[in-house]
Design a protein around this motif. Structure first.
Motif, PDB file in Angstrom:
ATOM      1  N   LEU A  14       0.833  -1.204   0.000  1.00 41.29           N
ATOM      2  CA  LEU A  14       0.000   0.000   0.000  1.00 41.29           C
ATOM      3  C   LEU A  14       0.865   1.249   0.000  1.00 41.29           C
ATOM      4  N   LEU A  15       1.880   1.244   0.883  1.00 39.83           N
ATOM      5  CA  LEU A  15       2.758   2.414   0.944  1.00 39.83           C
ATOM      6  C   LEU A  15       3.477   2.608  -0.379  1.00 39.83           C
ATOM      7  N   PHE A  16       3.882   1.477  -0.987  1.00 40.36           N
ATOM      8  CA  PHE A  16       4.571   1.577  -2.268  1.00 40.36           C
ATOM      9  C   PHE A  16       3.655   2.196  -3.318  1.00 40.36           C
ATOM     10  N   ALA A  17       2.361   1.770  -3.285  1.00 44.08           N
ATOM     11  CA  ALA A  17       1.405   2.315  -4.251  1.00 44.08           C
ATOM     12  C   ALA A  17       1.224   3.810  -4.032  1.00 44.08           C
ATOM     13  N   ILE A  18       1.152   4.215  -2.747  1.00 46.75           N
ATOM     14  CA  ILE A  18       1.006   5.647  -2.454  1.00 46.75           C
ATOM     15  C   ILE A  18       2.195   6.425  -3.016  1.00 46.75           C
ATOM     16  N   GLY A  19       3.391   5.873  -2.775  1.00 44.97           N
ATOM     17  CA  GLY A  19       4.585   6.544  -3.276  1.00 44.97           C
ATOM     18  C   GLY A  19       4.582   6.626  -4.788  1.00 44.97           C
ATOM     19  N   LEU A  20       4.151   5.534  -5.436  1.00 43.47           N
ATOM     20  CA  LEU A  20       4.148   5.491  -6.897  1.00 43.47           C
ATOM     21  C   LEU A  20       3.191   6.532  -7.465  1.00 43.47           C
ATOM     22  N   ILE A  21       1.995   6.624  -6.820  1.00 46.75           N
ATOM     23  CA  ILE A  21       1.036   7.639  -7.276  1.00 46.75           C
ATOM     24  C   ILE A  21       1.633   9.027  -7.083  1.00 46.75           C
ATOM     25  N   GLY A  22       2.340   9.202  -5.966  1.00 47.68           N
ATOM     26  CA  GLY A  22       2.987  10.487  -5.713  1.00 47.68           C
ATOM     27  C   GLY A  22       3.967  10.843  -6.807  1.00 47.68           C
ATOM     28  N   VAL A  23       4.810   9.846  -7.207  1.00 49.07           N
ATOM     29  CA  VAL A  23       5.806  10.123  -8.242  1.00 49.07           C
ATOM     30  C   VAL A  23       5.124  10.485  -9.552  1.00 49.07           C
ATOM     31  N   ALA A  35       8.035  11.454  -2.327  1.00 48.74           N
ATOM     32  CA  ALA A  35       7.380  10.252  -2.820  1.00 48.74           C
ATOM     33  C   ALA A  35       8.398   9.125  -3.000  1.00 48.74           C
ATOM     34  N   THR A  36       9.603   9.443  -3.504  1.00 40.83           N
ATOM     35  CA  THR A  36      10.595   8.367  -3.659  1.00 40.83           C
ATOM     36  C   THR A  36      11.051   7.865  -2.296  1.00 40.83           C
ATOM     37  N   GLU A  37      11.069   8.773  -1.297  1.00 38.36           N
ATOM     38  CA  GLU A  37      11.386   8.309   0.062  1.00 38.36           C
ATOM     39  C   GLU A  37      10.363   7.302   0.538  1.00 38.36           C
ATOM     40  N   ILE A  38       9.070   7.616   0.284  1.00 39.28           N
ATOM     41  CA  ILE A  38       8.003   6.686   0.698  1.00 39.28           C
ATOM     42  C   ILE A  38       8.211   5.335   0.021  1.00 39.28           C
ATOM     43  N   LEU A  39       8.569   5.362  -1.268  1.00 40.70           N
ATOM     44  CA  LEU A  39       8.805   4.110  -2.003  1.00 40.70           C
ATOM     45  C   LEU A  39       9.866   3.274  -1.298  1.00 40.70           C
ATOM     46  N   LEU A  40      11.007   3.904  -0.990  1.00 44.48           N
ATOM     47  CA  LEU A  40      12.113   3.141  -0.412  1.00 44.48           C
ATOM     48  C   LEU A  40      11.763   2.643   0.986  1.00 44.48           C
ATOM     49  N   ASN A  41      11.043   3.470   1.757  1.00 43.55           N
ATOM     50  CA  ASN A  41      10.703   3.032   3.106  1.00 43.55           C
ATOM     51  C   ASN A  41       9.654   1.939   3.098  1.00 43.55           C
ATOM     52  N   ALA A  42       8.771   1.953   2.090  1.00 44.58           N
ATOM     53  CA  ALA A  42       7.814   0.854   1.945  1.00 44.58           C
ATOM     54  C   ALA A  42       8.575  -0.452   1.771  1.00 44.58           C
ATOM     55  N   VAL A  43       9.611  -0.406   0.929  1.00 44.73           N
ATOM     56  CA  VAL A  43      10.416  -1.602   0.725  1.00 44.73           C
ATOM     57  C   VAL A  43      11.104  -2.017   2.021  1.00 44.73           C
ATOM     58  N   ASN A  44      11.528  -1.027   2.811  1.00 47.53           N
ATOM     59  CA  ASN A  44      12.183  -1.330   4.086  1.00 47.53           C
ATOM     60  C   ASN A  44      11.284  -2.133   5.008  1.00 47.53           C
ATOM     61  N   ILE A  45       9.991  -1.747   5.075  1.00 45.29           N
ATOM     62  CA  ILE A  45       9.055  -2.494   5.915  1.00 45.29           C
ATOM     63  C   ILE A  45       9.000  -3.934   5.453  1.00 45.29           C
ATOM     64  N   GLY A  46       8.929  -4.107   4.143  1.00 46.61           N
ATOM     65  CA  GLY A  46       8.909  -5.465   3.599  1.00 46.61           C
ATOM     66  C   GLY A  46      10.136  -6.247   4.019  1.00 46.61           C
ATOM     67  N   PHE A  47      11.302  -5.622   3.899  1.00 47.78           N
ATOM     68  CA  PHE A  47      12.554  -6.291   4.263  1.00 47.78           C
ATOM     69  C   PHE A  47      12.542  -6.728   5.723  1.00 47.78           C
ATOM     70  N   ALA A  48      12.166  -5.792   6.584  1.00 44.99           N
ATOM     71  CA  ALA A  48      12.191  -6.105   8.018  1.00 44.99           C
ATOM     72  C   ALA A  48      11.226  -7.244   8.329  1.00 44.99           C
ATOM     73  N   ALA A  49      10.023  -7.205   7.706  1.00 41.18           N
ATOM     74  CA  ALA A  49       9.031  -8.236   7.991  1.00 41.18           C
ATOM     75  C   ALA A  49       9.512  -9.603   7.510  1.00 41.18           C
ATOM     76  N   ILE A  50      10.065  -9.631   6.293  1.00 44.05           N
ATOM     77  CA  ILE A  50      10.515 -10.919   5.758  1.00 44.05           C
ATOM     78  C   ILE A  50      11.667 -11.465   6.583  1.00 44.05           C
ATOM     79  N   SER A  51      12.542 -10.556   7.015  1.00 43.20           N
ATOM     80  CA  SER A  51      13.688 -10.993   7.803  1.00 43.20           C
ATOM     81  C   SER A  51      13.218 -11.603   9.129  1.00 43.20           C
ATOM     82  N   ARG A  52      12.171 -11.021   9.725  1.00 48.84           N
ATOM     83  CA  ARG A  52      11.608 -11.572  10.964  1.00 48.84           C
ATOM     84  C   ARG A  52      10.983 -12.931  10.690  1.00 48.84           C
TER      85      ARG A  52
END
Lengths: 101, 493
Positions: A14-23, A35-52
């Motif tokens: 969802l966050l990635f989609a928001i960022g994409l619409i922003g861009v 907006a590009t910051e939101i994109l990268l941080n959306a990916v960060n959440i994914g990384f942290a969750a998968i790592s857990r």
């Protein structure tokens, strides 16, 4: 209700989609960088969750790398933005029309 | 330990050189920074050259970095191409640097940082390190594109590239997260093991992730539908930066694309082939339209660079269909494109340095009479870019099309040949403009200096690549290049 990996991935998407619409929709360059910051941080959440989920710390390490890269990208981007603002007096994308074709 | 240090010494040299140039950048001393950076690049080139031909494959400092950086014959060959490319780009622009006041020390420091990023890209054996190296190279190039901040075109090109480039970078990270989620690792070897251990239809998430990663890389090489920035950025950037992006950066990108493909994604060939074929068709046709409609030579070369990326995608598609020999043809094509495009851009930079023109087709009217030697060399480069027999460009295309036909891609090869015929139109238009118009201008004296000698060298190389085999039996031939590429590719598996 238990919060599982899927929920985190949906949040991240969802966050990635928001960022994409922003861009795509924003014409203010500063907002574009947000907006590009939101994109990268959306990916960060994914990384942290998968790592857990895997119990594997490398994913969180990647998140730190991404933060560092995002910071350097913004540092360069804002530097270039200041140059642009000084010379043209505005930070709107729609003014960039000197080259066509 | 010492041996591993020796292996990464070229990369260390480049970084240290970049830092040194940065420290020296505001000194008033009479210092030829261009020659200094060429010297650093040459040192690194020499060190890397000493390893050429010996088969090796070492993960550098595995205890510290894990398996993220590898030094093997493949990366050695690409390092040589990147270092040589950067060196020639800086040397051939010697006159141009002197004629413009804005090239100070920072410029060369940024070039060296970009070269470091490109080298790291060819060494990356892990997707995160690939991304970091890609960003190091890209961030330096963003700044380089807008380096002439007095020129509104340069500023505009920079902003367009930054905005679209950071979006592409975010897509790479998204793809990476998906791949990590699917396989639990981002190391290429572990991903390959995962693909081998699971049935073909269990890879949906991995394929989607790989798709996003590839979108970013295709964006950077300018494949159509991701080409919106190419012509404007190439046009707006200072000429040396355009050269660096069109040739050297592309070489580095194909290094990482080939490594990812041959290592991992080729095993998913059933899925990859169709999107790649569509991409090839779009890139070849779209690029041709882009090149046909331009009146500025720099923009025409930018448009045609999209077409050349399309040819290499044909070979990439042949790889996904199992014809691994096609990877050598990509390497050869990269070299041949490098030689011809650096030559052509070199002539543009020579003219821009001495005559301060916009360099449209109009400006080249009567060029054949005012600069007969340069015009002859320009014709050679145009013939080579168009793939005319007896030039190196012809051999490059020949290998690509044979590879495609061997993989059973007759239709794509036919389209490629058709597009090559179309490209004759826009390349020969320049040759015709140079020779078929009278000019009041008198013949200019042809002087030998760094720039012109290197342009001459590129012209000789283009011809040598095409016919040297028959004329000079004792010199190394293009076959040697192919042999070298084959050797490098074998170190991948």
């Amino acid at each position: 209700m238990e919060i599982t990996l899927t929920h985190y991935l949906i949040l991240s998407t969802l966050l990635f989609a928001i960022g994409l619409i922003g861009v795509m929709r924003r014409t203010n360059l500063l907002m574009l960088f947000f907006a590009t910051e939101i994109l990268l941080n959306a990916v960060n959440i994914g990384f942290a969750a998968i790592s857990r989920y895997y119990g594997d710390l490398t994913g969180q390490m990647f998140a730190f790398f991404v933060i560092a890269i995002a910071a350097s990208e913004v540092a360069v981007g804002l530097g270039l933005l200041i140059v642009w603002f000084k010379r043209s007096g505005g930070i709107d994308l729609t003014t960039m029309t000197s080259m066509k074709g | 330990m010492i041996y591993e240090l020796f292996l990464i010494l070229p990369m260390m040299l480049i970084v240290l050189g970049a830092l040194m140039l940065m420290l020296l950048s505001h000194r008033e001393a009479p210092l030829n920074r261009n020659m200094l950076s060429v010297l650093i690049l040459a040192l690194a080139f020499g060190l890397t050259l000493s390893r050429l031909g010996e088969a090796h494959s070492v993960f550098v400092f595995e205890a510290i970095f894990g398996r993220s950086f590898i030094v093997d014959s493949f990366s050695t060959l690409f390092d040589l191409m990147i270092l040589g490319g950067a060196m020639l780009t800086l040397l051939i622009n010697h006159d141009y640097f002197k004629s413009r006041h804005y090239f100070d020390g920072d410029f060369f420091a940024l070039v060296l940082f970009a070269v470091f990023g490109m080298m790291a890209l060819s060494h990356a054996h892990e997707l995160i390190s690939a991304f970091i190296s890609l960003e190091i190279a890209s961030l330096s190039i963003y700044a380089l594109v807008g380096y002439n901040s007095d020129n509104p075109k340069s500023r505009e090109a920079m902003m367009k590239y930054v905005v679209l480039g950071s979006l592409a970078g975010a897509l790479f990270m998204l793809g990476l997260a998906l791949i990590y989620g699917a396989t639990g690792s981002t190391e290429l070897g572990a991903i390959a093991a995962h693909i081998a251990a699971h049935p073909q239809d269990a890879h949906t998430m991995l394929i989607i992730g790989g798709f996003f990663v590839m979108v970013t890389l295709f964006f950077k090489i300018g494949a159509v539908p991701f080409h919106a920035w190419v012509v404007d950025v190439y046009h707006g950037a200072p000429l040396p930066v355009t050269m660096l992006m069109a040739s050297t950066f592309k070489i580095a990108l194909f290094a990482v694309i080939l490594r990812i493909y041959l290592g991992d994604f080729a095993a998913l060939g059933d899925f990859w082939s169709l999107p790649l074929q569509i991409l090839c068709v779009l890139t070849l046709i779209g690029g041709s339209f882009l090149a046909l409609s331009q009146s500025n030579i720099k923009r025409m070369l930018a448009g045609s660079s999209v077409v050349h990326a399309g040819y290499m995608l044909i070979a990439l598609n042949a790889i996904t269909l199992g014809n691994f020999n096609a990877s050598e043809s990509i390497l050869f094509y990269l070299m041949s494109y490098f030689i011809s495009s650096v030559g052509a851009f070199g002539i543009l930079s020579f003219l821009a340095a001495h005559e301060h023109k916009q360099l449209t087709f109009e400006d080249f009217k009567g060029f054949g009479y005012s600069h007969p030697y340069l015009a002859a060399m320009m014709s050679i480069f145009m013939l080579s870019l168009a793939g005319f027999p007896s030039t190196i460009g012809f051999l490059g295309k020949f290998y690509i099309f044979t590879g495609a036909i061997e993989a059973g891609q007759i239709a794509l090869a036919a389209l490629g040949i058709f597009v090559a015929f179309v490209s004759i139109f826009y390349y020969f238009r320049l040759i015709a403009t140079m020779y078929f118009y009278d000019t009041p201008k008198t013949e200019q004296h042809f002087g030998f200096d760094t720039t012109t000698v290197l342009i001459l060298l590129m012209a000789i190389l283009s011809i040598w690549g095409g016919i040297g085999t028959a004329l000079l039996p004792y010199l190394p031939t293009p076959d040697a290049l192919i042999e070298l590429s084959r050797h490098a590719i074998t170190s991948l598996d």
